[in-house]
Design a protein around this motif. Sequence first.
Motif, PDB file in Angstrom:
ATOM      1  N   CYS A  16       0.828  -1.205   0.000  1.00 21.97           N
ATOM      2  CA  CYS A  16       0.000   0.000   0.000  1.00 21.97           C
ATOM      3  C   CYS A  16       0.862   1.253   0.000  1.00 21.97           C
ATOM      4  CB  CYS A  16      -0.935   0.006   1.208  1.00 21.97           C
ATOM      5  SG  CYS A  16      -2.219  -1.255   1.151  1.00 21.97           S
ATOM      6  N   THR A  17       1.932   1.225   0.777  1.00 24.00           N
ATOM      7  CA  THR A  17       2.860   2.348   0.835  1.00 24.00           C
ATOM      8  C   THR A  17       3.461   2.611  -0.542  1.00 24.00           C
ATOM      9  OG1 THR A  17       3.384   1.890   3.143  1.00 24.00           O
ATOM     10  CG2 THR A  17       4.982   3.191   1.904  1.00 24.00           C
ATOM     11  N   GLY A  18       3.890   1.562  -1.198  1.00 21.46           N
ATOM     12  CA  GLY A  18       4.480   1.703  -2.527  1.00 21.46           C
ATOM     13  C   GLY A  18       3.500   2.244  -3.547  1.00 21.46           C
ATOM     14  N   VAL A  19       2.276   1.741  -3.521  1.00 22.20           N
ATOM     15  CA  VAL A  19       1.251   2.219  -4.450  1.00 22.20           C
ATOM     16  C   VAL A  19       0.973   3.701  -4.214  1.00 22.20           C
ATOM     17  CG1 VAL A  19      -1.200   2.045  -5.050  1.00 22.20           C
ATOM     18  CG2 VAL A  19       0.172  -0.019  -4.817  1.00 22.20           C
ATOM     19  N   ALA A  20       0.881   4.093  -2.947  1.00 21.99           N
ATOM     20  CA  ALA A  20       0.600   5.497  -2.619  1.00 21.99           C
ATOM     21  C   ALA A  20       1.715   6.410  -3.128  1.00 21.99           C
ATOM     22  CB  ALA A  20       0.413   5.655  -1.112  1.00 21.99           C
ATOM     23  N   VAL A  21       2.952   6.031  -2.889  1.00 21.86           N
ATOM     24  CA  VAL A  21       4.082   6.855  -3.314  1.00 21.86           C
ATOM     25  C   VAL A  21       4.158   6.923  -4.841  1.00 21.86           C
ATOM     26  CG1 VAL A  21       6.615   7.003  -3.345  1.00 21.86           C
ATOM     27  CG2 VAL A  21       5.400   6.512  -1.204  1.00 21.86           C
ATOM     28  N   LYS A  26       3.215  10.536  -9.613  1.00 24.59           N
ATOM     29  CA  LYS A  26       2.553  10.831 -10.888  1.00 24.59           C
ATOM     30  C   LYS A  26       1.511  11.945 -10.722  1.00 24.59           C
ATOM     31  CE  LYS A  26       3.077   6.184 -12.763  1.00 24.59           C
ATOM     32  NZ  LYS A  26       2.363   4.992 -13.260  1.00 24.59           N
ATOM     33  N   GLU A  27       1.542  12.596  -9.544  1.00 27.48           N
ATOM     34  CA  GLU A  27       0.639  13.697  -9.196  1.00 27.48           C
ATOM     35  C   GLU A  27      -0.825  13.274  -9.175  1.00 27.48           C
ATOM     36  OE1 GLU A  27       1.664  17.164 -11.492  1.00 27.48           O
ATOM     37  OE2 GLU A  27       3.629  17.282 -10.547  1.00 27.48           O
ATOM     38  N   LYS A  28      -1.062  12.028  -8.806  1.00 24.84           N
ATOM     39  CA  LYS A  28      -2.421  11.547  -8.578  1.00 24.84           C
ATOM     40  C   LYS A  28      -2.723  11.686  -7.093  1.00 24.84           C
ATOM     41  CE  LYS A  28      -2.459   8.067 -12.229  1.00 24.84           C
ATOM     42  NZ  LYS A  28      -2.655   6.633 -12.510  1.00 24.84           N
ATOM     43  N   ASN A  29      -3.921  12.121  -6.780  1.00 25.25           N
ATOM     44  CA  ASN A  29      -4.317  12.246  -5.380  1.00 25.25           C
ATOM     45  C   ASN A  29      -4.688  10.891  -4.814  1.00 25.25           C
ATOM     46  OD1 ASN A  29      -3.912  15.007  -5.268  1.00 25.25           O
ATOM     47  ND2 ASN A  29      -5.973  15.457  -5.986  1.00 25.25           N
ATOM     48  N   VAL A  30      -4.156  10.610  -3.624  1.00 22.72           N
ATOM     49  CA  VAL A  30      -4.331   9.322  -2.960  1.00 22.72           C
ATOM     50  C   VAL A  30      -4.991   9.552  -1.605  1.00 22.72           C
ATOM     51  CG1 VAL A  30      -3.138   7.308  -2.001  1.00 22.72           C
ATOM     52  CG2 VAL A  30      -2.231   8.437  -4.054  1.00 22.72           C
ATOM     53  N   LEU A  45       6.209  11.041   6.579  1.00 20.21           N
ATOM     54  CA  LEU A  45       6.541  11.374   5.195  1.00 20.21           C
ATOM     55  C   LEU A  45       5.280  11.615   4.372  1.00 20.21           C
ATOM     56  CD1 LEU A  45       9.415   8.821   4.513  1.00 20.21           C
ATOM     57  CD2 LEU A  45       9.629  11.296   4.818  1.00 20.21           C
ATOM     58  N   PHE A  46       4.270  10.775   4.583  1.00 16.64           N
ATOM     59  CA  PHE A  46       3.013  10.957   3.862  1.00 16.64           C
ATOM     60  C   PHE A  46       2.402  12.317   4.175  1.00 16.64           C
ATOM     61  CE2 PHE A  46       2.221   6.119   3.916  1.00 16.64           C
ATOM     62  CZ  PHE A  46       2.943   5.963   2.750  1.00 16.64           C
ATOM     63  N   ASP A  47       2.532  12.753   5.425  1.00 17.09           N
ATOM     64  CA  ASP A  47       1.954  14.034   5.817  1.00 17.09           C
ATOM     65  C   ASP A  47       2.607  15.198   5.077  1.00 17.09           C
ATOM     66  OD1 ASP A  47       0.236  12.716   7.500  1.00 17.09           O
ATOM     67  OD2 ASP A  47       1.425  13.085   9.306  1.00 17.09           O
ATOM     68  N   MET A  48       3.818  15.005   4.571  1.00 19.14           N
ATOM     69  CA  MET A  48       4.507  16.048   3.818  1.00 19.14           C
ATOM     70  C   MET A  48       4.266  15.925   2.316  1.00 19.14           C
ATOM     71  SD  MET A  48       8.125  16.435   5.831  1.00 19.14           S
ATOM     72  CE  MET A  48       8.562  14.688   5.839  1.00 19.14           C
ATOM     73  N   ALA A  49       3.662  14.843   1.880  1.00 15.96           N
ATOM     74  CA  ALA A  49       3.426  14.622   0.447  1.00 15.96           C
ATOM     75  C   ALA A  49       2.138  15.311   0.033  1.00 15.96           C
ATOM     76  CB  ALA A  49       3.355  13.125   0.153  1.00 15.96           C
ATOM     77  N   HIS A  51       0.193  15.057  -2.446  1.00 18.91           N
ATOM     78  CA  HIS A  51      -0.845  14.289  -3.143  1.00 18.91           C
ATOM     79  C   HIS A  51      -1.379  13.117  -2.324  1.00 18.91           C
ATOM     80  CE1 HIS A  51      -0.504  16.566  -6.816  1.00 18.91           C
ATOM     81  NE2 HIS A  51       0.811  16.496  -6.699  1.00 18.91           N
ATOM     82  N   ILE A  52      -0.922  12.963  -1.089  1.00 19.68           N
ATOM     83  CA  ILE A  52      -1.382  11.860  -0.242  1.00 19.68           C
ATOM     84  C   ILE A  52      -2.119  12.423   0.966  1.00 19.68           C
ATOM     85  CG2 ILE A  52      -0.725   9.885   1.185  1.00 19.68           C
ATOM     86  CD1 ILE A  52       1.724   9.529  -0.622  1.00 19.68           C
ATOM     87  N   THR A  53      -3.353  11.997   1.116  1.00 24.77           N
ATOM     88  CA  THR A  53      -4.130  12.313   2.314  1.00 24.77           C
ATOM     89  C   THR A  53      -4.219  11.031   3.114  1.00 24.77           C
ATOM     90  OG1 THR A  53      -5.432  13.970   1.136  1.00 24.77           O
ATOM     91  CG2 THR A  53      -6.347  13.122   3.201  1.00 24.77           C
ATOM     92  N   ARG A  54      -3.725  11.072   4.338  1.00 21.58           N
ATOM     93  CA  ARG A  54      -3.670   9.877   5.180  1.00 21.58           C
ATOM     94  C   ARG A  54      -4.666  10.008   6.315  1.00 21.58           C
ATOM     95  NH1 ARG A  54      -0.228   8.377   9.875  1.00 21.58           N
ATOM     96  NH2 ARG A  54       0.378  10.559   9.883  1.00 21.58           N
ATOM     97  N   LEU A  55      -5.480   8.970   6.482  1.00 16.42           N
ATOM     98  CA  LEU A  55      -6.399   8.909   7.612  1.00 16.42           C
ATOM     99  C   LEU A  55      -5.984   7.750   8.509  1.00 16.42           C
ATOM    100  CD1 LEU A  55      -9.929   9.297   5.951  1.00 16.42           C
ATOM    101  CD2 LEU A  55      -8.514  11.075   6.982  1.00 16.42           C
ATOM    102  N   THR A  56      -5.981   7.992   9.800  1.00 12.51           N
ATOM    103  CA  THR A  56      -5.785   6.917  10.768  1.00 12.51           C
ATOM    104  C   THR A  56      -6.941   6.979  11.750  1.00 12.51           C
ATOM    105  OG1 THR A  56      -4.341   8.323  12.090  1.00 12.51           O
ATOM    106  CG2 THR A  56      -3.274   6.793  10.575  1.00 12.51           C
ATOM    107  N   LEU A  57      -7.299   5.836  12.253  1.00 11.88           N
ATOM    108  CA  LEU A  57      -8.449   5.710  13.136  1.00 11.88           C
ATOM    109  C   LEU A  57      -8.181   6.448  14.448  1.00 11.88           C
ATOM    110  CD1 LEU A  57     -11.203   4.416  13.745  1.00 11.88           C
ATOM    111  CD2 LEU A  57      -9.974   2.411  14.556  1.00 11.88           C
ATOM    112  N   PRO A  58      -8.939   7.518  14.726  1.00 17.95           N
ATOM    113  CA  PRO A  58      -8.757   8.199  16.007  1.00 17.95           C
ATOM    114  C   PRO A  58      -9.301   7.337  17.145  1.00 17.95           C
ATOM    115  CG  PRO A  58     -10.457   9.295  14.696  1.00 17.95           C
ATOM    116  CD  PRO A  58      -9.919   8.156  13.879  1.00 17.95           C
TER     117      PRO A  58
END
Length: 138
Positions: A16-21, A26-30, A45-49, A51-58
């Motif tokens: 999943c990490t590889g697919v997201a990166v 390729k400037e696709k939003n993830v 690192l994802f938080d600085m990217a 094109h990547i929006t990361r959600l984690t379960l609060p």
Amino acid sequence: MLEIYYGEAKGKTSLCTGVAVKAALKEKNVLLVSFEEDYGDYGRLFDMAPHITRLTLPQSAGVREYFDHAARMAMTFRYAVLILDGVFDSVERESLSESEVYEFLSNAPDSMEIICTGVTVQEKFLPLADEIVEMKKG
């Protein structure tokens, strides 16, 4: 397009990490939704990217509310890639309803690449998938 990765072997979250990166480069939003892990150092690192929006379960939210929030975000059509990492494990534990996840996946836009993972996958989801990979211990 729906891809399912499941099995006892490690590597599903790394995939999943590889697919997201790759998509972000390729400037696709993830939209990366984790039901299990916070991705450790990769999370920062994802938080600085851009094109990547990361959600984690609060800790304060239930899994069902978390899934509903992620599904609403995904349906804004801002995302080319949606990753539901560990979603099938939440269904297996009955934290999420099989029918709710099935309905979402059945109605998701065809243009969105969706990746779902879990140790097990419920039989109901298999006909929806364009690609199914069982990851076995070597």
